[in-house]
Write a protein that holds these residues in place. Structure first.
Motif, PDB file in Angstrom:
ATOM      1  N   LEU A  25       0.831  -1.202   0.000  1.00  0.00           N
ATOM      2  CA  LEU A  25       0.000   0.000   0.000  1.00  0.00           C
ATOM      3  C   LEU A  25       0.867   1.254   0.000  1.00  0.00           C
ATOM      4  O   LEU A  25       0.601   2.200  -0.751  1.00  0.00           O
ATOM      5  CB  LEU A  25      -0.939   0.008   1.206  1.00  0.00           C
ATOM      6  CG  LEU A  25      -2.021  -1.068   1.227  1.00  0.00           C
ATOM      7  CD1 LEU A  25      -2.807  -0.984   2.528  1.00  0.00           C
ATOM      8  CD2 LEU A  25      -2.927  -0.956   0.031  1.00  0.00           C
ATOM      9  N   LYS A  26       1.895   1.253   0.830  1.00  0.00           N
ATOM     10  CA  LYS A  26       2.795   2.413   0.886  1.00  0.00           C
ATOM     11  C   LYS A  26       3.504   2.605  -0.449  1.00  0.00           C
ATOM     12  O   LYS A  26       3.650   3.735  -0.920  1.00  0.00           O
ATOM     13  CB  LYS A  26       3.801   2.242   2.019  1.00  0.00           C
ATOM     14  CG  LYS A  26       3.182   2.418   3.385  1.00  0.00           C
ATOM     15  CD  LYS A  26       4.194   2.210   4.491  1.00  0.00           C
ATOM     16  CE  LYS A  26       3.542   2.368   5.863  1.00  0.00           C
ATOM     17  NZ  LYS A  26       4.482   2.126   6.949  1.00  0.00           N
ATOM     18  N   ASP A  27       3.939   1.519  -1.059  1.00  0.00           N
ATOM     19  CA  ASP A  27       4.605   1.617  -2.359  1.00  0.00           C
ATOM     20  C   ASP A  27       3.650   2.168  -3.416  1.00  0.00           C
ATOM     21  O   ASP A  27       4.018   3.024  -4.211  1.00  0.00           O
ATOM     22  CB  ASP A  27       5.141   0.256  -2.810  1.00  0.00           C
ATOM     23  CG  ASP A  27       6.365  -0.193  -2.018  1.00  0.00           C
ATOM     24  OD1 ASP A  27       6.990   0.650  -1.339  1.00  0.00           O
ATOM     25  OD2 ASP A  27       6.679  -1.398  -2.083  1.00  0.00           O
ATOM     26  N   CYS A  28       2.415   1.681  -3.427  1.00  0.00           N
ATOM     27  CA  CYS A  28       1.431   2.129  -4.418  1.00  0.00           C
ATOM     28  C   CYS A  28       1.006   3.580  -4.186  1.00  0.00           C
ATOM     29  O   CYS A  28       0.578   4.251  -5.117  1.00  0.00           O
ATOM     30  CB  CYS A  28       0.205   1.223  -4.398  1.00  0.00           C
ATOM     31  SG  CYS A  28       0.488  -0.417  -5.089  1.00  0.00           S
ATOM     32  N   ALA A  29       1.138   4.068  -2.954  1.00  0.00           N
ATOM     33  CA  ALA A  29       0.713   5.429  -2.617  1.00  0.00           C
ATOM     34  C   ALA A  29       1.823   6.464  -2.785  1.00  0.00           C
ATOM     35  O   ALA A  29       1.559   7.664  -2.657  1.00  0.00           O
ATOM     36  CB  ALA A  29       0.196   5.464  -1.185  1.00  0.00           C
ATOM     37  N   LYS A  30       3.037   6.014  -3.089  1.00  0.00           N
ATOM     38  CA  LYS A  30       4.161   6.962  -3.206  1.00  0.00           C
ATOM     39  C   LYS A  30       3.841   8.061  -4.212  1.00  0.00           C
ATOM     40  O   LYS A  30       3.412   7.799  -5.327  1.00  0.00           O
ATOM     41  CB  LYS A  30       5.432   6.229  -3.636  1.00  0.00           C
ATOM     42  CG  LYS A  30       6.135   5.562  -2.500  1.00  0.00           C
ATOM     43  CD  LYS A  30       7.457   4.966  -2.926  1.00  0.00           C
ATOM     44  CE  LYS A  30       8.034   4.190  -1.755  1.00  0.00           C
ATOM     45  NZ  LYS A  30       9.175   3.404  -2.138  1.00  0.00           N
ATOM     46  N   GLY A  31       4.056   9.306  -3.763  1.00  0.00           N
ATOM     47  CA  GLY A  31       3.842  10.460  -4.620  1.00  0.00           C
ATOM     48  C   GLY A  31       2.387  10.865  -4.788  1.00  0.00           C
ATOM     49  O   GLY A  31       2.094  11.790  -5.530  1.00  0.00           O
ATOM     50  N   LEU A  32       1.483  10.175  -4.111  1.00  0.00           N
ATOM     51  CA  LEU A  32       0.052  10.468  -4.221  1.00  0.00           C
ATOM     52  C   LEU A  32      -0.465  11.036  -2.904  1.00  0.00           C
ATOM     53  O   LEU A  32       0.080  10.757  -1.832  1.00  0.00           O
ATOM     54  CB  LEU A  32      -0.732   9.201  -4.572  1.00  0.00           C
ATOM     55  CG  LEU A  32      -0.365   8.494  -5.866  1.00  0.00           C
ATOM     56  CD1 LEU A  32      -1.175   7.209  -6.016  1.00  0.00           C
ATOM     57  CD2 LEU A  32      -0.563   9.402  -7.072  1.00  0.00           C
ATOM     58  N   ASP A  33      -1.530  11.807  -2.982  1.00  0.00           N
ATOM     59  CA  ASP A  33      -2.177  12.369  -1.801  1.00  0.00           C
ATOM     60  C   ASP A  33      -3.226  11.376  -1.304  1.00  0.00           C
ATOM     61  O   ASP A  33      -4.418  11.509  -1.580  1.00  0.00           O
ATOM     62  CB  ASP A  33      -2.818  13.715  -2.153  1.00  0.00           C
ATOM     63  CG  ASP A  33      -3.478  14.373  -0.952  1.00  0.00           C
ATOM     64  OD1 ASP A  33      -3.127  14.038   0.201  1.00  0.00           O
ATOM     65  OD2 ASP A  33      -4.366  15.223  -1.166  1.00  0.00           O
ATOM     66  N   ILE A  34      -2.739  10.351  -0.606  1.00  0.00           N
ATOM     67  CA  ILE A  34      -3.597   9.273  -0.104  1.00  0.00           C
ATOM     68  C   ILE A  34      -3.506   9.241   1.415  1.00  0.00           C
ATOM     69  O   ILE A  34      -2.408   9.239   1.978  1.00  0.00           O
ATOM     70  CB  ILE A  34      -3.135   7.899  -0.664  1.00  0.00           C
ATOM     71  CG1 ILE A  34      -3.172   7.882  -2.185  1.00  0.00           C
ATOM     72  CG2 ILE A  34      -3.949   6.753  -0.066  1.00  0.00           C
ATOM     73  CD1 ILE A  34      -4.534   8.019  -2.795  1.00  0.00           C
ATOM     74  N   ASN A  35      -4.655   9.203   2.078  1.00  0.00           N
ATOM     75  CA  ASN A  35      -4.692   9.055   3.526  1.00  0.00           C
ATOM     76  C   ASN A  35      -4.766   7.550   3.811  1.00  0.00           C
ATOM     77  O   ASN A  35      -5.843   6.953   3.746  1.00  0.00           O
ATOM     78  CB  ASN A  35      -5.898   9.796   4.093  1.00  0.00           C
ATOM     79  CG  ASN A  35      -5.996   9.705   5.595  1.00  0.00           C
ATOM     80  OD1 ASN A  35      -5.503   8.766   6.220  1.00  0.00           O
ATOM     81  ND2 ASN A  35      -6.639  10.688   6.191  1.00  0.00           N
ATOM     82  N   LEU A  36      -3.613   6.947   4.109  1.00  0.00           N
ATOM     83  CA  LEU A  36      -3.577   5.493   4.300  1.00  0.00           C
ATOM     84  C   LEU A  36      -4.333   5.040   5.537  1.00  0.00           C
ATOM     85  O   LEU A  36      -4.861   3.923   5.571  1.00  0.00           O
ATOM     86  CB  LEU A  36      -2.135   4.996   4.323  1.00  0.00           C
ATOM     87  CG  LEU A  36      -1.429   4.996   2.972  1.00  0.00           C
ATOM     88  CD1 LEU A  36       0.023   4.544   3.116  1.00  0.00           C
ATOM     89  CD2 LEU A  36      -2.150   4.107   1.970  1.00  0.00           C
ATOM     90  N   ASP A  37      -4.426   5.895   6.558  1.00  0.00           N
ATOM     91  CA  ASP A  37      -5.207   5.530   7.741  1.00  0.00           C
ATOM     92  C   ASP A  37      -6.696   5.445   7.400  1.00  0.00           C
ATOM     93  O   ASP A  37      -7.372   4.486   7.777  1.00  0.00           O
ATOM     94  CB  ASP A  37      -4.987   6.535   8.876  1.00  0.00           C
ATOM     95  CG  ASP A  37      -3.595   6.445   9.479  1.00  0.00           C
ATOM     96  OD1 ASP A  37      -2.989   5.347   9.436  1.00  0.00           O
ATOM     97  OD2 ASP A  37      -3.098   7.474   9.980  1.00  0.00           O
ATOM     98  N   LEU A  38      -7.184   6.436   6.672  1.00  0.00           N
ATOM     99  CA  LEU A  38      -8.581   6.407   6.226  1.00  0.00           C
ATOM    100  C   LEU A  38      -8.824   5.216   5.305  1.00  0.00           C
ATOM    101  O   LEU A  38      -9.837   4.518   5.424  1.00  0.00           O
ATOM    102  CB  LEU A  38      -8.923   7.712   5.489  1.00  0.00           C
ATOM    103  CG  LEU A  38     -10.312   7.809   4.878  1.00  0.00           C
ATOM    104  CD1 LEU A  38     -11.392   7.784   5.959  1.00  0.00           C
ATOM    105  CD2 LEU A  38     -10.429   9.063   4.028  1.00  0.00           C
ATOM    106  N   PHE A  39      -7.888   4.976   4.412  1.00  0.00           N
ATOM    107  CA  PHE A  39      -8.010   3.835   3.503  1.00  0.00           C
ATOM    108  C   PHE A  39      -8.078   2.533   4.301  1.00  0.00           C
ATOM    109  O   PHE A  39      -8.949   1.691   4.048  1.00  0.00           O
ATOM    110  CB  PHE A  39      -6.819   3.793   2.534  1.00  0.00           C
ATOM    111  CG  PHE A  39      -6.883   2.636   1.595  1.00  0.00           C
ATOM    112  CD1 PHE A  39      -7.634   2.707   0.427  1.00  0.00           C
ATOM    113  CD2 PHE A  39      -6.232   1.448   1.883  1.00  0.00           C
ATOM    114  CE1 PHE A  39      -7.723   1.617  -0.430  1.00  0.00           C
ATOM    115  CE2 PHE A  39      -6.307   0.358   1.037  1.00  0.00           C
ATOM    116  CZ  PHE A  39      -7.060   0.442  -0.127  1.00  0.00           C
TER     117      PHE A  39
END
Length: 92
Positions: A25-39
């Motif tokens: 998930l962290k790798d796929c979110a690199k450079g993106l405005d993603i809230n991983l906690d919300l996800f």
């Protein structure tokens, strides 16, 4: 917290561990405005006992798409669409 078992592609079962998918998930979110906690919160609602690895992959993508199209009051964050695409590609 409930412990869920995951049915792997080879037919065996193992305990579900979010940490196993966290790096992806962290790798796929690199450079993106993603809230991983919300996800993660939205994704964990979808987990059920004896879920398959294929279903997990589908739920990850569906969760990203759901956050992209949350509701008419929330502005679209196209990064969630990009995130969903990266999740899809990571399954190959």
């Amino acid at each position: 917290m409930h412990i869920f078992m995951v049915k792997k592609r080879n037919g065996t079962f193992e305990e579900f561990k979010f940490s196993k998918i966290e790096k992806m998930l962290k790798d796929c979110a690199k450079g993106l405005d993603i809230n991983l906690d919300l996800f993660a919160q939205n994704f964990m609602i979808e987990i059920k006992p004896n879920i398959t690895t294929e279903e997990i992959q589908q739920k990850l993508i569906q969760t990203a798409n759901k956050l992209f199209t949350k509701d008419e009051k929330t502005p679209y964050n196209s990064d969630y669409s990009k995130f969903a695409n990266r999740l899809f590609l990571s399954s190959f």
